[in-house]
Design an enzyme around this catalytic site. Structure first.
Site, PDB file in Angstrom:
ATOM      1  N   ASP A 200       8.320   8.618   4.129  1.00 39.85           N
ATOM      2  CA  ASP A 200       7.033   8.539   4.806  1.00 39.85           C
ATOM      3  C   ASP A 200       7.146   8.142   6.274  1.00 39.85           C
ATOM      4  OD1 ASP A 200       4.254   8.562   5.015  1.00 39.85           O
ATOM      5  OD2 ASP A 200       4.074   6.461   4.434  1.00 39.85           O
ATOM      6  N   ASN A 442      15.716   1.608  -0.012  1.00 40.33           N
ATOM      7  CA  ASN A 442      14.281   1.388  -0.179  1.00 40.33           C
ATOM      8  C   ASN A 442      13.723   2.390  -1.175  1.00 40.33           C
ATOM      9  OD1 ASN A 442      11.540   0.325   0.748  1.00 40.33           O
ATOM     10  ND2 ASN A 442      11.303   2.518   1.036  1.00 40.33           N
ATOM     11  N   GLU A 443      13.086   1.868  -2.198  1.00 45.02           N
ATOM     12  CA  GLU A 443      12.352   2.670  -3.168  1.00 45.02           C
ATOM     13  C   GLU A 443      13.113   3.865  -3.710  1.00 45.02           C
ATOM     14  OE1 GLU A 443       8.404   3.649  -1.962  1.00 45.02           O
ATOM     15  OE2 GLU A 443       7.775   1.581  -2.179  1.00 45.02           O
ATOM     16  N   ASN A 504       7.934  -3.383  -3.482  1.00 50.99           N
ATOM     17  CA  ASN A 504       6.782  -2.900  -2.720  1.00 50.99           C
ATOM     18  C   ASN A 504       5.644  -2.645  -3.696  1.00 50.99           C
ATOM     19  OD1 ASN A 504       8.551  -2.853  -0.580  1.00 50.99           O
ATOM     20  ND2 ASN A 504       8.848  -0.632  -0.607  1.00 50.99           N
ATOM     21  N   TYR A 506       1.353  -1.580  -4.199  1.00 54.62           N
ATOM     22  CA  TYR A 506       0.130  -1.037  -3.597  1.00 54.62           C
ATOM     23  C   TYR A 506      -1.011  -0.967  -4.599  1.00 54.62           C
ATOM     24  CZ  TYR A 506       2.925   0.071   0.493  1.00 54.62           C
ATOM     25  OH  TYR A 506       3.723  -0.032   1.606  1.00 54.62           O
ATOM     26  N   TYR A 510      -2.915   2.627  -3.935  1.00 55.39           N
ATOM     27  CA  TYR A 510      -2.530   3.875  -4.620  1.00 55.39           C
ATOM     28  C   TYR A 510      -2.935   3.858  -6.101  1.00 55.39           C
ATOM     29  CZ  TYR A 510       0.202   5.093  -0.472  1.00 55.39           C
ATOM     30  OH  TYR A 510       0.589   5.400   0.804  1.00 55.39           O
ATOM     31  N   GLU A 542       6.543  -4.971   0.767  1.00 56.18           N
ATOM     32  CA  GLU A 542       5.496  -4.097   1.312  1.00 56.18           C
ATOM     33  C   GLU A 542       4.235  -4.290   0.503  1.00 56.18           C
ATOM     34  OE1 GLU A 542       6.267   0.113   1.575  1.00 56.18           O
ATOM     35  OE2 GLU A 542       8.249  -0.201   2.451  1.00 56.18           O
ATOM     36  N   TRP A 587       2.904  -4.416   4.987  1.00 55.81           N
ATOM     37  CA  TRP A 587       3.184  -3.058   5.442  1.00 55.81           C
ATOM     38  C   TRP A 587       1.945  -2.541   6.123  1.00 55.81           C
ATOM     39  CZ3 TRP A 587       7.555  -0.654   6.118  1.00 55.81           C
ATOM     40  CH2 TRP A 587       7.546   0.727   6.404  1.00 55.81           C
ATOM     41  N   LYS A 607      -1.394   2.054   8.040  1.00 54.46           N
ATOM     42  CA  LYS A 607      -1.344   0.728   7.413  1.00 54.46           C
ATOM     43  C   LYS A 607      -0.958  -0.381   8.395  1.00 54.46           C
ATOM     44  CE  LYS A 607      -0.609   2.373   2.718  1.00 54.46           C
ATOM     45  NZ  LYS A 607      -0.170   3.763   2.976  1.00 54.46           N
TER      46      LYS A 607
HETATM   47  C1  GCB Z   1       6.140   2.780   0.538  1.00 56.03           C
HETATM   48  C2  GCB Z   1       7.280   3.149   1.403  1.00 56.03           C
HETATM   49  C3  GCB Z   1       6.886   3.277   2.859  1.00 56.03           C
HETATM   50  C4  GCB Z   1       5.550   3.988   2.979  1.00 56.03           C
HETATM   51  C5  GCB Z   1       4.503   3.180   2.237  1.00 56.03           C
HETATM   52  C6  GCB Z   1       3.114   3.827   2.293  1.00 56.03           C
HETATM   53  O1  GCB Z   1       6.276   2.286  -0.537  1.00 56.03           O
HETATM   54  O2  GCB Z   1       8.364   2.277   1.267  1.00 56.03           O
HETATM   55  O3  GCB Z   1       7.883   3.980   3.527  1.00 56.03           O
HETATM   56  O4  GCB Z   1       5.191   4.192   4.308  1.00 56.03           O
HETATM   57  O5  GCB Z   1       4.878   3.058   0.911  1.00 56.03           O
HETATM   58  O6  GCB Z   1       2.372   3.559   3.220  1.00 56.03           O
HETATM   59  O7  GCB Z   1       2.812   4.619   1.408  1.00 56.03           O
END
Ligand code: GCB
Length: 629
Positions: A200, A442-443, A504, A506, A510, A542, A587, A607
């Site tokens: 991303d 990462n992820e 991370n 969300y 999400y 994040e 993040w 973000k």
């Molecule tokens: C994540 C990623 C990051 C993205 C973020 C997002 O988990 O590590 O690279 O930018 O989500 O904003 O979706």
């Protein structure tokens, strides 16, 4: 005789000759382009009485090579019809026709090398070329390197014209491929974007950091320095391990600090390696509150006839973990800060010193004490500033978007790249007191690329693969922590390999869209479960919500500044209620450029708590009050 051939025979002959020539060029390039040696990037170029530096950054010549004819047409002998380009900088931002171009392109510059440098060993060092680079000096091939965001160097003395200008040509391409790290052009990957990066952020291409010519002494030189620090009661110890080349038998370390004091130790080389440990009475420990740096001067050779010198700064500190806490100098520390990007309009991923200074000023203004170099190692000046400004850094390799299904050859290629990145990153950054943790990925995605629908199992192959990377980190540096950052829905087994759990999350963005109550409930339950299972502290590396600057609502609603603030507050509250939480990284620090896609309005991830040009959103003021009061 050629004249007696029929047109068809002539055509055939032309094809054969051209194939032969192409073959010969390929064979000769295969023989002469050696891969860069990671050990050459250990010491940043330095000017002193024994060493010289020439920064080649500035205006270079640039030419696209979309048909990939440059090598056969010998563009290394001089670019024709080229245009100017700024180095450092991404080519995607500098022209009207470059945004989505990721194919082959050539850079060229000329530099005068003083005759006084003759007799020394000369190197060319490229700070970052994204992605694959081949280098020529005065038309002669010197080497190649793959992977952006980390430097590479070649010894080029034999090709130099002393006391004259010398031509440096660099061919770069940035094709997005599943075999590369980070990955791109993945079939069925989670990112439906253009260009098709499997991550991303925008896949910027070009020479992103400074390019240097530098010299070191010929007969004996310092090749590498590794510093390890410790303390007991009020006495600090600084161990300095020195690797040399050439015939020096001995050397000296002088450490300066504590208001004009100097502490010294002599050492003798055995097989070009030596170490000296210096005690520092009344040591001033390095920490975010007092980022005190000692100056370390290493000289080799005798005191009457020194052969080489290298100086760097270090801070005396230790880092460790208990079941519940992260300890800096034996005391609990909580990481407050951000995941970031190197990203700015027009510069792209090119180093921009004023932006760097501003970012540290703004992070301090919010009360942050830490950041992660998501999703690749940052410019070396960034790391030196972290030492001086007192930031605790999670230093991350470019291994973002890894996955484990499909082609086994590609899998092996990615694994080899991950190992190369670890070697290069630790070689480059191992002496920064600010770096407390290495992050190997990462992820990474579980078997199914869709984390919400797919299998959450960690295959034995993937666990073995990560174990190999963690082992490599520990072999290179056993003084710091090692981690990987887990994706939402990813397998817990991977997390358990880390010294400290980094995830991370969300929920509320999400998943549980806009529903912060449901989101925080799930978050709390998951954190408790992870801690119970692994008995290690946890950092949320994040969490955040896209926020269009200037959008408001009385009752917080997704995309508004009020929602972002509410989201961040809710997560911080969940963490505050748990004594095993060791850090919270929002993040992101600032909005940043991405590929084009449906969920990335204007090709930007919103973000950030600061805009892309570093203006604060409401959440930035909220963090400032939360973190500074
Ligand atoms: C994540 C990623 C990051 C993205 C973020 C997002 O988990 O590590 O690279 O930018 O989500 O904003 O979706």
């Amino acid at each position: 005789m050629v004249n007696s051939l029929t047109p068809d025979q002539k055509k055939f002959l032309r094809v054969v000759v051209s194939c032969l020539l192409t073959f010969m060029v390929k064979v000769s390039s295969a023989q002469t382009f050696t891969y860069a040696d990671p050990s050459l990037i250990a010491l940043y170029p330095q000017q002193n009485d024994f060493r010289n530096t020439l920064n080649l950054s500035g205006m270079w010549e640039f030419k696209k090579d979309s048909l990939e004819v440059g090598e056969t047409e010998n563009w290394q002998n001089g670019l024709e019809g080229a245009r100017s380009i700024a180095v450092p900088g991404s080519w995607n931002e500098q022209f009207a026709d470059g945004r989505n171009y990721l194919g082959m392109a050539w850079y060229e510059t000329e530099s005068y090398v003083p005759a006084s440098w003759q007799g020394q060993r000369i190197f060319l060092r490229v700070g970052s070329a994204n992605y694959a680079a081949k280098v020529w000096v005065n038309g002669q091939p010197v080497g190649r390197h793959e992977g952006g965001h980390l430097p590479f160097a070649f010894e080029i003395g034999k090709l130099i014209n002393w006391g004259e200008t010398n031509r440096v040509s660099i061919q770069i391409e940035n094709y997005l491929k599943p075999s590369r790290v980070p990955t791109g052009n993945v079939t069925g990957g989670p990112f439906q974007s253009f260009p098709k990066a499997n991550y991303d952020f925008f896949p910027y291409a070009g020479l992103h950091r400074d390019v240097w010519l530098y010299s070191i002494p010929n007969t004996a030189s310092i090749k590498d320095i590794t510093i390890k620090t410790d303390f007991e009661n009020t006495t600090g110890s600084i161990e300095v391990i020195v690797e040399s080349e050439g015939n020096a038998r001995q050397g000296k370390v002088v450490i300066s600090g504590n208001e004009g004091q100097q502490y010294e130790a002599d050492f003798r080389f055995v097989n070009n390696t030596s170490s000296a440990t210096v005690s520092i009475p009344d040591v001033r420990l390095w920490s975010p509150d007092d980022p005190y740096l000692y100056q370390v001067d290493v000289t080799i050779g005798s005191s009457r006839n020194p052969g080489d010198r290298y100086s760097l700064e270090t801070g005396v500190r230790t880092i460790s973990v208990t079941e519940n806490q992260l300890l800096l100098n034996g005391e609990p520390i909580f990481l407050k800060g951000f995941g970031k990007h190197e990203d700015f309009p027009i510069f792209g991923k090119g180093t921009a010193h004023p932006v760097m200074v501003k970012d540290y000023a703004l992070m301090k203004w919010t009360g942050a004490n830490s950041f992660r170099t998501s999703h690749y190692p940052y410019d070396e000046e960034y790391m030196r500033m972290a030492d001086r400004e007192g930031f605790l850094v999670i230093d991350e390799t470019p291994a973002v978007g890894l996955y484990f299904h499909g082609d086994t050859t590609e899998l092996a290629q990615r694994q080899a790249m991950c190992k190369q990145y670890i070697e290069e990153m630790i070689s480059r950054d191992k002496n920064h007191p600010s770096v407390i943790m290495w992050c190997i990925a990462n992820e990474p995605f579980p078997e199914s690329l869709n984390p919400s629908a797919g299998s959450r199992e960690a295959t034995p192959e993937s666990v073995a693969l990560f174990q190999e990377l963690f082992d490599l980190v520990k072999e290179k540096d056993d003084t710091r922590l090692a981690t990987l950052v887990g994706v939402m829905g990813g397998p817990a087994e991977w997390l358990g390999l880390s010294d400290i759990i980094c995830i991370n999350r969300y929920y509320g963005w999400y998943t549980h869209l806009g529903d912060m109550e449901g989101a925080t409930q799930l978050l709390g339950m998951e954190l408790d479960g992870l801690h119970q299972r692994f008995k290690k502290p946890i950092i949320i590396t994040e969490f955040g919500a896209d926020t269009y600057p200037g959008m408001h609502a009385v009752e917080p609603e997704m995309f508004t500044e009020e929602f972002q603030t509410q989201f961040i507050k809710a997560y911080l509250d969940v963490a505050d209620a748990r004594d095993y939480m060791a850090g919270m990284h929002v993040w992101a620090f600032s909005d940043f450029r991405t590929s084009q896609g449906l969920i990335r309005f204007g090709g930007v991830n919103y973000k950030g708590v600061f805009t892309r040009d570093r203006k604060p959103k409401v959440a930035a003021y909220f963090l400032r009050s939360r973190w500074t009061e």
